[in-house]
Write an enzyme that holds these catalytic residues in place. Structure first.
Site, short mmCIF file in Angstrom:
data_model
loop_
_atom_site.label_atom_id
_atom_site.label_comp_id
_atom_site.label_asym_id
_atom_site.label_seq_id
_atom_site.Cartn_x
_atom_site.Cartn_y
_atom_site.Cartn_z
N PHE A 268 -6.83 3.38 -8.40
CA PHE A 268 -5.43 3.21 -8.81
C PHE A 268 -5.28 2.66 -10.22
O PHE A 268 -4.37 1.90 -10.52
CB PHE A 268 -4.65 2.37 -7.78
CG PHE A 268 -4.26 3.24 -6.62
CD1 PHE A 268 -5.21 3.67 -5.72
CD2 PHE A 268 -2.96 3.68 -6.46
CE1 PHE A 268 -4.89 4.52 -4.68
CE2 PHE A 268 -2.63 4.53 -5.42
CZ PHE A 268 -3.60 4.94 -4.52
N CYS A 279 6.83 6.98 -1.05
CA CYS A 279 6.44 5.62 -0.67
C CYS A 279 6.60 4.65 -1.82
O CYS A 279 7.45 3.76 -1.77
CB CYS A 279 5.02 5.62 -0.14
SG CYS A 279 4.85 6.67 1.31
C1 UGA Z 1 0.83 5.39 -0.50
C2 UGA Z 1 -0.30 4.38 -0.21
O1 UGA Z 1 -1.46 4.70 -0.98
C3 UGA Z 1 -0.65 4.37 1.27
O2 UGA Z 1 -1.62 3.36 1.54
C4 UGA Z 1 0.63 4.07 2.08
O3 UGA Z 1 0.38 4.07 3.47
C5 UGA Z 1 1.66 5.15 1.76
O4 UGA Z 1 1.95 5.11 0.35
C6 UGA Z 1 2.91 4.86 2.56
O5 UGA Z 1 3.57 3.85 2.31
O6 UGA Z 1 3.19 5.60 3.50
P1 UGA Z 1 0.93 8.04 -0.93
O7 UGA Z 1 2.36 7.83 -1.32
O8 UGA Z 1 0.59 9.14 0.01
O9 UGA Z 1 0.32 6.70 -0.26
O10 UGA Z 1 0.16 8.36 -2.27
P2 UGA Z 1 -0.92 7.65 -3.21
O11 UGA Z 1 -2.21 8.34 -3.06
O12 UGA Z 1 -0.91 6.20 -3.03
O13 UGA Z 1 -0.33 8.02 -4.65
C7 UGA Z 1 0.98 7.60 -5.06
C8 UGA Z 1 1.28 8.09 -6.45
O14 UGA Z 1 0.55 7.37 -7.43
C9 UGA Z 1 0.99 9.55 -6.73
O15 UGA Z 1 2.07 10.10 -7.46
C10 UGA Z 1 -0.26 9.52 -7.59
O16 UGA Z 1 -0.38 10.64 -8.44
C11 UGA Z 1 -0.04 8.24 -8.36
N1 UGA Z 1 -1.28 7.61 -8.86
C12 UGA Z 1 -2.22 7.17 -7.97
C13 UGA Z 1 -1.45 7.41 -10.22
O17 UGA Z 1 -0.59 7.77 -11.04
N2 UGA Z 1 -2.59 6.78 -10.66
C14 UGA Z 1 -3.54 6.35 -9.80
O18 UGA Z 1 -4.55 5.78 -10.26
C15 UGA Z 1 -3.35 6.55 -8.42
#
Ligand code: UGA
Length: 451
Positions: A268, A279
């Site tokens: 992250f 989320c």
């Molecule tokens: C997130 C959490 O990671 C889960 O643990 C949680 O259960 C879930 O929300 C929820 O509340 O239901 P999610 O929304 O599926 O999961 O997606 P993530 O993989 O966390 O990514 C979120 C966003 O951050 C995406 O747009 C991704 O592209 C962005 N991101 C992620 C970044 O811009 N940089 C990063 O280093 C990681």
């Protein structure tokens, strides 16, 4: 154990499917009758890797059932998982009307004692309100209800694997009896007594996740505190990335070295277009709202939210600098979903990018492996292509908005031959700047040195 799942969205379906795979009998219901009919016919209404096979197996083994009769579903389970949506209101506060509706329904329809579990992401103190509502609407107070909070930590795209191989399972309860019931529900998961579709029966040997028993208030807070912290991390990396551009440093070198400190961790910290999805953006807003209503101003989170909103501006600064005038230009947008391996476009940065491109008069050609059909009705002015190479034909610029593997693997030499101009502005830092330059591309990404 006999379980009920109310709400067959992404959380409800993954929860229902995986608990059925763990040997429980699961009765699912949803207010959307069409969705229930689809599920009964064996169709999965969302794209989530491995979910269809888990549901198919559970149906064949008669472990999962669907009904649009909420009363029947409520009476079938000893434990009821509430998995309905909690969308944000205009103010950022979570809209809990669906939870309230379900609470009244459970109170009216139940004939025997139930443990009612909040699975939906809810602000702290919802459990208290839930308990109150169940008591207030119960038939003559004859049926006894217990409440528990069991937040989910599922990431879209890897949700089935996350459910079967959790880092931690949090159960917030009022008493030891409810804790015992929750342990019984999750024991097959912790003891790996299920058919794992992700590893085809050969799950890695690592230690199973820990089941943590907490108070309900703590469990509710754990969910918001976790998501908000991850969002903070992303915004932090994005500010570092802006600084790298000014100073002449490389964000990937910086965040990798930072992350090797186990207290920080490498995950992250990817800079780019920022976070989207249903989320983080809504949870961070709800947490800011909740804190403020408790008299605690969470300024750090407000800043993280502001940084994230400004990512689109940063992207457009790059587009304007490289492409100059947008009006009348043909532009390819690679990726619509808010992240890879999902068809979810809610709060997807790509959609904000497209809206702004259209406002500024561009002709937009978009491609995505899964999210085209969901985007089409929202953005009918865009031309959609299943094949990324078709989307790139004749364009003045390619904008990368989602980190799909097929975009990582694109043959840019081939694509470049048909583009009007070899210009790529990469919102997800997918390619090596040096390689893109060697292929003759004018290549821009976030916070990286062009070498
Ligand atoms: C997130 C959490 O990671 C889960 O643990 C949680 O259960 C879930 O929300 C929820 O509340 O239901 P999610 O929304 O599926 O999961 O997606 P993530 O993989 O966390 O990514 C979120 C966003 O951050 C995406 O747009 C991704 O592209 C962005 N991101 C992620 C970044 O811009 N940089 C990063 O280093 C990681």
């Amino acid at each position: 154990m006999r379980l009920t799942v109310i709400g067959c969205g992404y959380v409800g379906l993954v929860t229902g499917a995986c608990l059925a795979a763990a040997g429980h009998e699961v009765h699912c219901t949803d207010i959307d009758e069409k969705r229930i009919e689809q599920l009964k016919a064996g169709k999965v209404p969302i794209y989530e890797e491995h979910l269809d096979e888990v549901l198919k197996r559970a149906a064949a083994e008669k472990k999962i059932f669907y009904t649009s009769d909420a009363g029947e579903a409520i009476r079938s389970g000893e434990v009821i998982f509430i998995c309905v949506g909690t969308p944000p209101k205009e103010t950022g506060e979570a809209d809990l009307s669906a939870i309230d509706h379900v609470a009244r329904q459970i109170a009216r329809e139940a004939r025997t004692p139930k443990l009612v579990v909040e699975k939906s992401t809810v602000p702290a103190l919802t459990g208290v309100q839930l308990q109150k509502a169940l008591g207030a609407y119960s038939r003559d107070g004859a049926v006894k209800f217990e409440v528990a909070s069991n937040p989910e930590f599922l990431r879209e795209g890897t949700a089935v694997g996350d459910f079967f191989h959790p880092d931690r399972i949090v159960v917030g309860v009022e008493n030891e009896k409810s804790a015992t019931v929750m342990r019984e529900i999750y024991n097959p998961i912790l003891q790996r007594k299920f058919h794992c579709p992700v590893h085809a029966g050969k799950c890695p040997n690592g230690a199973p996740g820990e089941l943590l028993v907490t108070t309900i208030n703590s469990a509710e807070l754990i969910k918001h505190a976790s998501n908000s912290f991850l969002a903070l991390k992303i915004s932090y990396a994005n500010v570092i990335s802006d600084l790298c551009e000014r100073i002449g440093a490389d964000v990937e070198e910086v965040t990798r070295a930072m992350g090797l400190d186990p207290r920080i961790g490498t995950q992250f910290l990817k800079a780019g277009l920022g976070f989207g999805g249903f989320c983080f953006p809504k949870d961070i807003q709800a947490f800011i709202h909740l804190s403020s209503s408790m008299g605690v101003e969470f300024d750090m989170l407000k800043a993280a939210e502001r940084v994230n909103k400004q990512r689109i501006d940063r992207f457009f600064e790059k587009i304007h600098k490289a492409l100059w005038v947008i009006k009348g230009k043909k532009v390819a947008v690679l990726g619509l979903a808010f992240k890879a391996n999902t068809d979810d476009i809610r709060f997807a940065p790509a959609l904000d990018v497209i809206r702004r491109l259209l406002d500024e008069g561009a002709e937009v050609h978009a491609t995505d492996p899964e999210a085209i059909s969901r985007t089409k009705p929202l953005l009918p002015a865009v031309k959609y292509h299943e094949d990324p190479y078709q989307a790139l034909k004749g364009v003045d610029a390619a904008l990368v908005c989602t980190e799909w593997q097929i975009f990582r693997n694109l043959d840019w030499e081939k694509a470049g031959r048909t583009m009007a101009r070899r210009l790529v502005i990469d919102g997800r830092n997918l390619y090596s700047p040096r390689k893109m330059q060697e292929l003759g591309f004018d290549y821009h990404s976030f916070g990286r040195l062009n070498r």
